[in-house]
Design a protein around this motif. Sequence first.
Motif, PDB file in Angstrom:
ATOM      1  N   LYS A  70       0.843  -1.206   0.000  1.00  6.24           N
ATOM      2  CA  LYS A  70       0.000   0.000   0.000  1.00  6.24           C
ATOM      3  C   LYS A  70       0.875   1.251   0.000  1.00  6.24           C
ATOM      4  O   LYS A  70       0.617   2.205  -0.746  1.00  6.24           O
ATOM      5  CB  LYS A  70      -0.914  -0.002   1.224  1.00  6.24           C
ATOM      6  CG  LYS A  70      -1.740   1.246   1.392  1.00  6.24           C
ATOM      7  CD  LYS A  70      -2.555   1.184   2.680  1.00  6.24           C
ATOM      8  CE  LYS A  70      -3.277   2.481   2.951  1.00  6.24           C
ATOM      9  NZ  LYS A  70      -4.006   2.446   4.225  1.00  6.24           N
ATOM     10  N   ALA A  71       1.927   1.257   0.805  1.00  5.80           N
ATOM     11  CA  ALA A  71       2.826   2.406   0.895  1.00  5.80           C
ATOM     12  C   ALA A  71       3.565   2.612  -0.421  1.00  5.80           C
ATOM     13  O   ALA A  71       3.696   3.746  -0.895  1.00  5.80           O
ATOM     14  CB  ALA A  71       3.818   2.216   2.041  1.00  5.80           C
ATOM     15  N   LYS A  72       4.031   1.538  -1.036  1.00 12.02           N
ATOM     16  CA  LYS A  72       4.744   1.648  -2.302  1.00 12.02           C
ATOM     17  C   LYS A  72       3.834   2.179  -3.399  1.00 12.02           C
ATOM     18  O   LYS A  72       4.248   3.029  -4.202  1.00 12.02           O
ATOM     19  CB  LYS A  72       5.338   0.293  -2.693  1.00 12.02           C
ATOM     20  CG  LYS A  72       6.526  -0.085  -1.811  1.00 12.02           C
ATOM     21  CD  LYS A  72       6.975  -1.524  -1.912  1.00 12.02           C
ATOM     22  CE  LYS A  72       7.179  -2.086  -3.270  1.00 12.02           C
ATOM     23  NZ  LYS A  72       7.734  -3.457  -3.252  1.00 12.02           N
ATOM     24  N   ASN A  85       3.837   6.217  -5.542  1.00  9.06           N
ATOM     25  CA  ASN A  85       3.780   6.522  -6.968  1.00  9.06           C
ATOM     26  C   ASN A  85       2.960   7.778  -7.246  1.00  9.06           C
ATOM     27  O   ASN A  85       3.061   8.366  -8.315  1.00  9.06           O
ATOM     28  CB  ASN A  85       3.209   5.340  -7.750  1.00  9.06           C
ATOM     29  CG  ASN A  85       4.179   4.192  -7.828  1.00  9.06           C
ATOM     30  OD1 ASN A  85       5.386   4.390  -7.898  1.00  9.06           O
ATOM     31  ND2 ASN A  85       3.659   2.977  -7.788  1.00  9.06           N
ATOM     32  N   ASN A  86       2.121   8.185  -6.294  1.00 12.24           N
ATOM     33  CA  ASN A  86       1.260   9.358  -6.456  1.00 12.24           C
ATOM     34  C   ASN A  86       1.734  10.560  -5.656  1.00 12.24           C
ATOM     35  O   ASN A  86       1.121  11.617  -5.715  1.00 12.24           O
ATOM     36  CB  ASN A  86      -0.180   9.017  -6.054  1.00 12.24           C
ATOM     37  CG  ASN A  86      -0.751   7.919  -6.919  1.00 12.24           C
ATOM     38  OD1 ASN A  86      -0.576   7.925  -8.123  1.00 12.24           O
ATOM     39  ND2 ASN A  86      -1.426   6.970  -6.300  1.00 12.24           N
ATOM     40  N   GLY A  87       2.779  10.393  -4.868  1.00 14.40           N
ATOM     41  CA  GLY A  87       3.292  11.490  -4.052  1.00 14.40           C
ATOM     42  C   GLY A  87       4.011  10.949  -2.838  1.00 14.40           C
ATOM     43  O   GLY A  87       4.075   9.740  -2.624  1.00 14.40           O
ATOM     44  N   HIS A 132       9.945   9.683   8.679  1.00 17.30           N
ATOM     45  CA  HIS A 132      10.560   9.274   7.414  1.00 17.30           C
ATOM     46  C   HIS A 132       9.636   9.657   6.266  1.00 17.30           C
ATOM     47  O   HIS A 132       8.451   9.892   6.474  1.00 17.30           O
ATOM     48  CB  HIS A 132      10.787   7.763   7.380  1.00 17.30           C
ATOM     49  CG  HIS A 132      11.605   7.263   8.514  1.00 17.30           C
ATOM     50  ND1 HIS A 132      12.970   7.347   8.541  1.00 17.30           N
ATOM     51  CD2 HIS A 132      11.247   6.689   9.678  1.00 17.30           C
ATOM     52  CE1 HIS A 132      13.420   6.834   9.670  1.00 17.30           C
ATOM     53  NE2 HIS A 132      12.388   6.443  10.387  1.00 17.30           N
ATOM     54  N   VAL A 133      10.211   9.679   5.064  1.00 18.72           N
ATOM     55  CA  VAL A 133       9.423   9.934   3.860  1.00 18.72           C
ATOM     56  C   VAL A 133       9.787   8.879   2.833  1.00 18.72           C
ATOM     57  O   VAL A 133      10.967   8.630   2.574  1.00 18.72           O
ATOM     58  CB  VAL A 133       9.704  11.340   3.278  1.00 18.72           C
ATOM     59  CG1 VAL A 133       8.896  11.557   2.005  1.00 18.72           C
ATOM     60  CG2 VAL A 133       9.401  12.409   4.295  1.00 18.72           C
ATOM     61  N   LEU A 134       8.775   8.276   2.242  1.00 15.57           N
ATOM     62  CA  LEU A 134       8.964   7.296   1.180  1.00 15.57           C
ATOM     63  C   LEU A 134       8.623   7.976  -0.135  1.00 15.57           C
ATOM     64  O   LEU A 134       7.557   8.582  -0.268  1.00 15.57           O
ATOM     65  CB  LEU A 134       8.045   6.087   1.402  1.00 15.57           C
ATOM     66  CG  LEU A 134       8.090   4.987   0.346  1.00 15.57           C
ATOM     67  CD1 LEU A 134       9.467   4.320   0.326  1.00 15.57           C
ATOM     68  CD2 LEU A 134       6.997   3.961   0.620  1.00 15.57           C
TER      69      LEU A 134
END
Length: 84
Positions: free
Chosen positions: A17-19, A23-25, A37-39
């Motif tokens: 879900k995080a990955k 892709n959208n921000g 943290h920021v992914l």
Amino acid sequence: MTITTLSSRELNQDVTKAKKAANNGPVFITDRGKPAHVLLSIEEYQRLVGKKRSIVDALSMPGISDFEIDFPRSRELPRAADFE
């Protein structure tokens, strides 16, 4: 661009879900309610850091003259290089 916030627990429970959200921000990951943290997608990361540049490219960036750099001064005399 969509910003998503997930707790560390939510991240551990659903990494996919995080990955997908990355892709959208950016995905902010919190620890005890505070952003920790920021992914980012690799494309967004590369956009932010840019391609590898030479020092000449970096120093010729527009607006770079607005920065002041104060190098520490040394009272020691320069010494010859030791090539042995």
